[in-house]
Structure formats: structure tokens, C-alpha cells
Enzyme design. Structure first.
Site, mmCIF file in Angstrom:
data_model
loop_
_atom_site.group_PDB
_atom_site.id
_atom_site.type_symbol
_atom_site.label_atom_id
_atom_site.label_comp_id
_atom_site.label_asym_id
_atom_site.label_seq_id
_atom_site.Cartn_x
_atom_site.Cartn_y
_atom_site.Cartn_z
ATOM 1 N N HIS A 155 63.708 -35.497 15.388
ATOM 2 C CA HIS A 155 63.438 -36.907 14.932
ATOM 3 C C HIS A 155 63.124 -37.269 13.726
ATOM 4 O O HIS A 155 63.294 -38.384 13.154
ATOM 5 C CB HIS A 155 62.444 -37.577 15.875
ATOM 6 C CG HIS A 155 62.614 -37.527 17.527
ATOM 7 N ND1 HIS A 155 63.207 -38.911 18.047
ATOM 8 C CD2 HIS A 155 62.933 -36.683 18.259
ATOM 9 C CE1 HIS A 155 63.480 -38.622 19.467
ATOM 10 N NE2 HIS A 155 63.460 -37.257 19.389
ATOM 11 N N ASP A 364 61.540 -41.169 6.313
ATOM 12 C CA ASP A 364 61.447 -41.430 7.571
ATOM 13 C C ASP A 364 62.487 -40.937 8.307
ATOM 14 O O ASP A 364 63.805 -40.901 7.614
ATOM 15 C CB ASP A 364 61.181 -42.997 8.005
ATOM 16 C CG ASP A 364 60.306 -43.210 8.919
ATOM 17 O OD1 ASP A 364 60.004 -42.337 9.620
ATOM 18 O OD2 ASP A 364 59.722 -44.186 8.988
HETATM 19 C C1 G6P Z 1 56.871 -40.973 15.555
HETATM 20 C C2 G6P Z 1 57.993 -40.222 15.082
HETATM 21 C C3 G6P Z 1 58.191 -38.950 15.948
HETATM 22 C C4 G6P Z 1 56.967 -38.129 16.240
HETATM 23 C C5 G6P Z 1 55.938 -38.900 16.931
HETATM 24 C C6 G6P Z 1 54.768 -38.170 16.849
HETATM 25 O O1 G6P Z 1 57.489 -41.514 16.786
HETATM 26 O O2 G6P Z 1 59.089 -40.838 14.937
HETATM 27 O O3 G6P Z 1 59.162 -38.135 14.919
HETATM 28 O O4 G6P Z 1 57.261 -37.338 17.074
HETATM 29 O O5 G6P Z 1 55.675 -40.114 15.873
HETATM 30 O O6 G6P Z 1 53.639 -39.294 17.306
HETATM 31 P P1 G6P Z 1 52.435 -38.702 17.936
HETATM 32 O O7 G6P Z 1 51.803 -39.760 18.233
HETATM 33 O O8 G6P Z 1 52.555 -37.826 19.044
HETATM 34 O O9 G6P Z 1 51.764 -37.841 16.803
#
Ligand code: G6P
Length: 464
Positions: A155, A364
Site C-alpha cells: 500500500h 504517500d
Molecule cells: C495507512 C497506510 C497503510 C498502512 C496503515 C497502517 O492506512 O495507508 O499503508 O498499512 O496506515 O496503519 P496502522 O494504524 O496499522 O499503523
């Protein structure tokens, strides 16, 4: 249809309620559409977590949630995933510090996820692993005997080769990717960066004419699958959110002048500081006086460890207060800084209310807020998107005013251009972007990736 097994670190909270971050929101929507099983971290940290996941079932989705121990949370999540891989993928200026203990914990947690998943699998399942926390999961599954088709989607941006070469664990992580049958990236730029890394690791002969990778007896199919949104679902959320007090208050602000909005997690890579400075520069332009703008900056708490998060949050709050004090007058507040999360539906209502969306991360993978802003607009009187060229979404949203977020003056003048844009131009730009969003929607993302995973299987997958 083969059963979908999604694995991600983040899942929505077990007690229901909104999940945070784009990844858990999109996976939630995908699993509700297709059904399947979702394994991930519960979000809980405890002293002695059970090795077996807690299983629950609703809406045709089976959720298997694992707790993390304090050491795992520190080494796997805060440590290697978010202090090394996240900055590496987002082009941090200072090279992240590699800590061998954190890396060992990262591998051990991947191993634990694999061990927890294995007994839940059926032979014909398709496994789809998500994001940088779980790069080695496919390898751990294979080593434990898994034979299922397994794909991985990144992602976040794929790191530049020069940054990757500085990471001692990079060769091991690249090697781990060979365990997957399909790899997916957000943009053509990420795929190109991956190809450069693959040539560094295995030599130029590994790249096939169709872009796939052949190395060490494995063939891995690769592709670009930009994650998208469902425009009609967002429009429904906008409609439902009209009753919310926060959306009603935004409506009042909009009537008083131009309402601008930004919504990010409190993280350096989101470019909040640069944005506030650019907004301040815009406030100094003569056109701002006429517009009487109000920027609603939503800064949601982040995953940073509490101390670092509090420091970063306090410095932004101080900057926002300084800008506000300098420019506010009795009947006008040009900046409202809200350090909190809103339910997704309310956020969609707020995006709809705004005349300008400012989405200016320094880097991003995609940035779904940019797409959500466009989807939430009224096509008859749409707002304008100011978008960073360094967001993955910039590859698709040519109708946005695109800026380099580090260039304060250029961003200030883009904000001014957005506030002054004629209805005709706003409509033309919006119509073009909505067409792209409908074409590359969330359904296109998951069906495209899973079709590619199947095609890898059909053309004769080599055993691991
Ligand atoms: C966002 C990013 C993702 C990532 C996520 C992690 O959604 O776009 O790439 O995996 O944050 O979030 P967290 O809350 O699990 O650290």
C-alpha cells in the site's frame, strides 16, 4: 469462487466501530463484498498473548484476531515496521536506524501470523497479504508447508534503490518476496522502483518481457493496481451525514467564506507543517482577504509512540495557534485545528461541505482522502482538489491542481487559484476525475489483483 483469505496487520476494532487508516477501511469493504477470512492484529497489547487467534464471524466474514505482546508491539510494530520500513518507503531524509533485535522480532511475528493462519486454510484458498508489516509472511507460510496461491500488495511506496541498499535486511526481504505468486503496487513508479531493486538483487536477466520476475526457479507475476473508492457509497455516506452536528457546523463556516479542508494522520510524511506554512503564505495574499477562508485541519492521532506523537502534535498545535492568532479577527477565524478522529461517514460529510481540499503529503502510496474528497463533491457545484505530486493519487487525478508541497509559495498560489476557480472549470475538472474514480474503483482493485493471482496459478506455478 475461491475463498479469499486477507491478512493485514491492522483490522477494525473487535468491538465494532470505525477502523483507522485507509488500509483497514478498504479491506473491510472488500471482505464485506466477497466474504472470506481476515487474519490480523486485534489492536491489543498484552503480557502473554495466546498463539491461537480469537475467531468471530459476521456479515459473511470470519475474523481471526491475534494480540501482540509488549515486546512484539515495540519491536515489530513501533520498531521495524514503523521506525524503519515506513520512513524508508516514504523517503525519509535521515536514514532509519536498523536495530537487529527489532528485525528479529519482526520476523518472529510474521512467523507467528503464519502459524496461526495455517490451520485455518483450505487447499483452494487464495491468500492476499497486505503491506509492509508482513513482507516475509508468504515465505513463512511456504516454509510451514502452505501450497495456496498467495499474493502480496504494497500500500505504501516501494523504496528507492539507494535507500534500500542502505538497509542490512534488504536482501533478505527481497528474497522473501519470491515466495509470493503475485505482487501488486499502487503506481507505475512503485513497480519501476521494484524492478530496479530486483535487478540489483538478482541481475537484469530476472525481468521478463511481460514485467514478471523469474528468479531461483520461481516466476512471480507483478502489476499495478491503484486502490480506489466506491463513489456511490461515499455519496450515500455524505447524504446520511447531513444530520451530524459537525457537518452542520461546517455548513455554517462555508456560508461565512471559503471552507477548505485537510484530513491526515499526525505524521511527518503527511506534510502537515509544510501545509500550514503554505496556508499562512496564502493568508498573506490579497485574494485571501476577499475570500475570508477557513481551513479545517483535521489531524487524527497517529500510530507513533505516545511520547513522539505528543511532541509532534504539540509543535503543530503551536504553529496552528500562531497562525490563527496572527490572522483572526472578531468575526473571522481562518484556521481550525482539530486533533481528533471522525467516523468515516461524518468525514465524508465534511469533505462534501468544503470548497477546497488540500491533500499535500510529502510522500504517500495512494492517499484515499484525495479520492474521497472528489467522490464526496456535488457534481453541480464541486470543490477543487489541491494535490501533492508525491501522492500516488496524483497519477490518476490530473484534474487536481498539483503542487510540490515543499514549495510554500507555489502551494499558496495553488490554494488561491482553487478558491477563485470558476464554476465551469470546477465542473470540468471534477467530471474528468469522477470518470477516473469510477473506472479505477475499489472493485476494479480487488478483482484486478485477484485475477492476476489466478492467472499466475493457471500458467503453471512453480513449487516453492
Ligand atoms: C495507512 C497506510 C497503510 C498502512 C496503515 C497502517 O492506512 O495507508 O499503508 O498499512 O496506515 O496503519 P496502522 O494504524 O496499522 O499503523
Amino acid at each position: 469462487m475461491n475463498r479469499l483469505i486477507a491478512v493485514s496487520n491492522r483490522m477494525p476494532p473487535e468491538n465494532g466501530g470505525a477502523g483507522s487508516g485507509g488500509l483497514s477501511v478498504v479491506l473491510d469493504a472488500v471482505l464485506r463484498q466477497r466474504g472470506g477470512l481476515w487474519l490480523g492484529w486485534s489492536g491489543r497489547v498484552c503480557k502473554a498473548p495466546s498463539s491461537a487467534p480469537r475467531i468471530s464471524e459476521s456479515d459473511g466474514v470470519c475474523r481471526a484476531a491475534l494480540d501482540l505482546s509488549c515486546e512484539e508491539h515495540a519491536g515489530f510494530y513501533l520498531g521495524f515496521s514503523n521506525s524503519v520500513l515506513w520512513p524508508l518507503c516514504h523517503g525519509a531524509v535521515n536514514a532509519p536506524v536498523h536495530d537487529a533485535t527489532h528485525y528479529a522480532t519482526y520476523l518472529a511475528v510474521n512467523q507467528r501470523f503464519a502459524a496461526a493462519l495455517l490451520p485455518l486454510l483450505r487447499p483452494e484458498d487464495h491468500i492476499w497479504v497486505h503491506d509492509y508489516h508482513l513482507l516475509p509472511l508468504g515465505q513463512k507460510l511456504r516454509e510451514a508447508g502452505s501450497v495456496q496461491s498467495t499474493g502480496f500488495f504494497l500500500h505504501v511506496p516501494f523504496p528507492e534503490l539507494s535507500a534500500l541498499q542502505g538497509l542490512p535486511s534488504a536482501p533478505g526481504l527481497m528474497q522473501a518476496l519470491l515466495a509470493y505468486d503475485a505482487l501488486g503496487f499502487q503506481t507505475a513508479g512503485d513497480l519501476a522502483a521494484f524492478h530496479r531493486a530486483a535487478q540489483w538483487q538478482w541481475g537484469s536477466a530476472v525481468l521478463q518481457a511481460d514485467g514478471s520476475l523469474s528468479a531461483e526457479g520461481r516466476r512471480v507475476t507483478v502489476g499495478v493496481f491503484p486502490v480506489g473508492v466506491q463513489v456511490d457509497d461515499i455519496q450515500r455516506e455524505v447524504h446520511a451525514a447531513q444530520q451530524s452536528p459537525a457537518v452542520a457546523a461546517a455548513g455554517v463556516l462555508r456560508r461565512g467564506g471559503s471552507l477548505l479542508i485537510s484530513a491526515d494522520r499526525l505524521m511527518g510524511s503527511k506534510g502537515l507543517r509544510e501545509r500550514l506554512l503554505a496556508y499562512e503564505a496564502y493568508l498573506a495574499l490579497p485574494s485571501a482577504n476577499r475570500q475570508r477562508p477557513c481551513l479545517l485541519q483535521i489531524a487524527a492521532p497517529s500510530r507513533l509512540d505516545p511520547q513522539a506523537g505528543a511532541q509532534f502534535g504539540a509543535s503543530l498545535q503551536a504553529l496552528a495557534a500562531r497562525i490563527s492568532e496572527r490572522h483572526a479577527c472578531a468575526d473571522w477565524t481562518p484556521l481550525r485545528y482539530l486533533n481528533r478522529c471522525f467516523p468515516h461517514e461524518v468525514l465524508m460529510g465534511l469533505l462534501h461541505a468544503a470548497r477546497v481540499g488540500i491533500v499535500t503529503p510529502l510522500r504517500d502510496g495512494m492517499n484515499l482522502v484525495a479520492k474521497e474528497f472528489v467522490a464526496a463533491q456535488d457534481p453541480a457545484d464541486p470543490g477543487v482538489l489541491v494535490l501533492s505530486v508525491f501522492a500516488g493519487a496524483a497519477h490518476e487525478l490530473a484534474g487536481a491542481i498539483q503542487v510540490d508541497p515543499r514549495d510554500t509559495r507555489a502551494t499558496a498560489s495553488a490554494i488561491s487559484q482553487a478558491c477563485d476557480m470558476t464554476l465551469l472549470e470546477r465542473r470540468e475538472r471534477h467530471q474528468e476525475m469522477i470518470g477516473v474514480l469510477r473506472q479505477h474503483d475499489l472493485r476494479a482493485w480487488h478483482t484486478g489483483f485477484l485475477r492476476r493471482l489466478r492467472s499466475g496459478q493457471d500458467c503453471g506455478r512453480q513449487p516453492y
